[in-house]
Design a protein around this motif. Structure first.
Motif, PDB file in Angstrom:
ATOM      1  N   LEU A  45       0.826  -1.208   0.000  1.00 24.72           N
ATOM      2  CA  LEU A  45       0.000   0.000   0.000  1.00 24.72           C
ATOM      3  C   LEU A  45       0.862   1.260   0.000  1.00 24.72           C
ATOM      4  O   LEU A  45       0.561   2.224  -0.696  1.00 24.72           O
ATOM      5  CB  LEU A  45      -0.951  -0.012   1.191  1.00 24.72           C
ATOM      6  N   ARG A  46       1.964   1.243   0.769  1.00 25.11           N
ATOM      7  CA  ARG A  46       2.865   2.395   0.794  1.00 25.11           C
ATOM      8  C   ARG A  46       3.506   2.584  -0.582  1.00 25.11           C
ATOM      9  O   ARG A  46       3.645   3.712  -1.068  1.00 25.11           O
ATOM     10  CB  ARG A  46       3.943   2.196   1.852  1.00 25.11           C
ATOM     11  N   SER A  47       3.884   1.496  -1.235  1.00 24.90           N
ATOM     12  CA  SER A  47       4.484   1.574  -2.568  1.00 24.90           C
ATOM     13  C   SER A  47       3.508   2.156  -3.588  1.00 24.90           C
ATOM     14  O   SER A  47       3.895   2.963  -4.442  1.00 24.90           O
ATOM     15  CB  SER A  47       4.935   0.188  -3.034  1.00 24.90           C
ATOM     16  N   LYS A  48       2.245   1.764  -3.497  1.00 26.04           N
ATOM     17  CA  LYS A  48       1.234   2.317  -4.407  1.00 26.04           C
ATOM     18  C   LYS A  48       1.075   3.812  -4.212  1.00 26.04           C
ATOM     19  O   LYS A  48       0.962   4.566  -5.177  1.00 26.04           O
ATOM     20  CB  LYS A  48      -0.111   1.615  -4.202  1.00 26.04           C
ATOM     21  N   GLU A  49       1.086   4.246  -2.945  1.00 22.73           N
ATOM     22  CA  GLU A  49       0.975   5.679  -2.655  1.00 22.73           C
ATOM     23  C   GLU A  49       2.182   6.439  -3.207  1.00 22.73           C
ATOM     24  O   GLU A  49       2.031   7.513  -3.790  1.00 22.73           O
ATOM     25  CB  GLU A  49       0.857   5.905  -1.151  1.00 22.73           C
ATOM     26  N   GLU A  50       3.371   5.888  -3.027  1.00 26.45           N
ATOM     27  CA  GLU A  50       4.582   6.533  -3.549  1.00 26.45           C
ATOM     28  C   GLU A  50       4.527   6.643  -5.069  1.00 26.45           C
ATOM     29  O   GLU A  50       4.908   7.676  -5.630  1.00 26.45           O
ATOM     30  CB  GLU A  50       5.827   5.757  -3.112  1.00 26.45           C
ATOM     31  N   TYR A  51       4.057   5.600  -5.718  1.00 23.40           N
ATOM     32  CA  TYR A  51       3.951   5.626  -7.176  1.00 23.40           C
ATOM     33  C   TYR A  51       2.973   6.716  -7.632  1.00 23.40           C
ATOM     34  O   TYR A  51       3.255   7.468  -8.558  1.00 23.40           O
ATOM     35  CB  TYR A  51       3.506   4.262  -7.702  1.00 23.40           C
ATOM     36  N   GLU A  52       1.827   6.791  -6.970  1.00 18.03           N
ATOM     37  CA  GLU A  52       0.824   7.797  -7.328  1.00 18.03           C
ATOM     38  C   GLU A  52       1.346   9.219  -7.126  1.00 18.03           C
ATOM     39  O   GLU A  52       0.939  10.138  -7.834  1.00 18.03           O
ATOM     40  CB  GLU A  52      -0.459   7.579  -6.511  1.00 18.03           C
TER      41      GLU A  52
END
Length: 71
Positions: A45-52
């Motif tokens: 979930l943290r990785s998805k937020e960073e990507y966004e």
């Protein structure tokens, strides 16, 4: 060296190459073979937020960094 000629016999049952040799276990679409731990889920979930938010490196940037590190 001589070889024996192959004579196909029509009365024999012959197997085809594409005949199934074994039944394979298949998972249905809703079956998850690995249940994520809370820590794994948090990282994803943290990785998805960073990507966004645009916090990622392109392949070209990674290649440049690697050249710097290895030289």
């Amino acid at each position: 060296m001589s070889t024996k000629p192959y004579n196909r016999q029509e009365d024999e049952e012959t197997s085809q190459v594409n005949d199934p040799m074994a039944a394979y276990h298949r998972l249905s679409a809703d079956t998850n073979p690995h249940v994520l731990s809370d820590a794994e889920l948090e990282i994803i979930l943290r990785s998805k937020e960073e990507y966004e938010q645009g916090e990622y490196y392109t392949q070209e940037e990674v290649n440049k960094l690697m050249k710097q590190w290895l030289s």
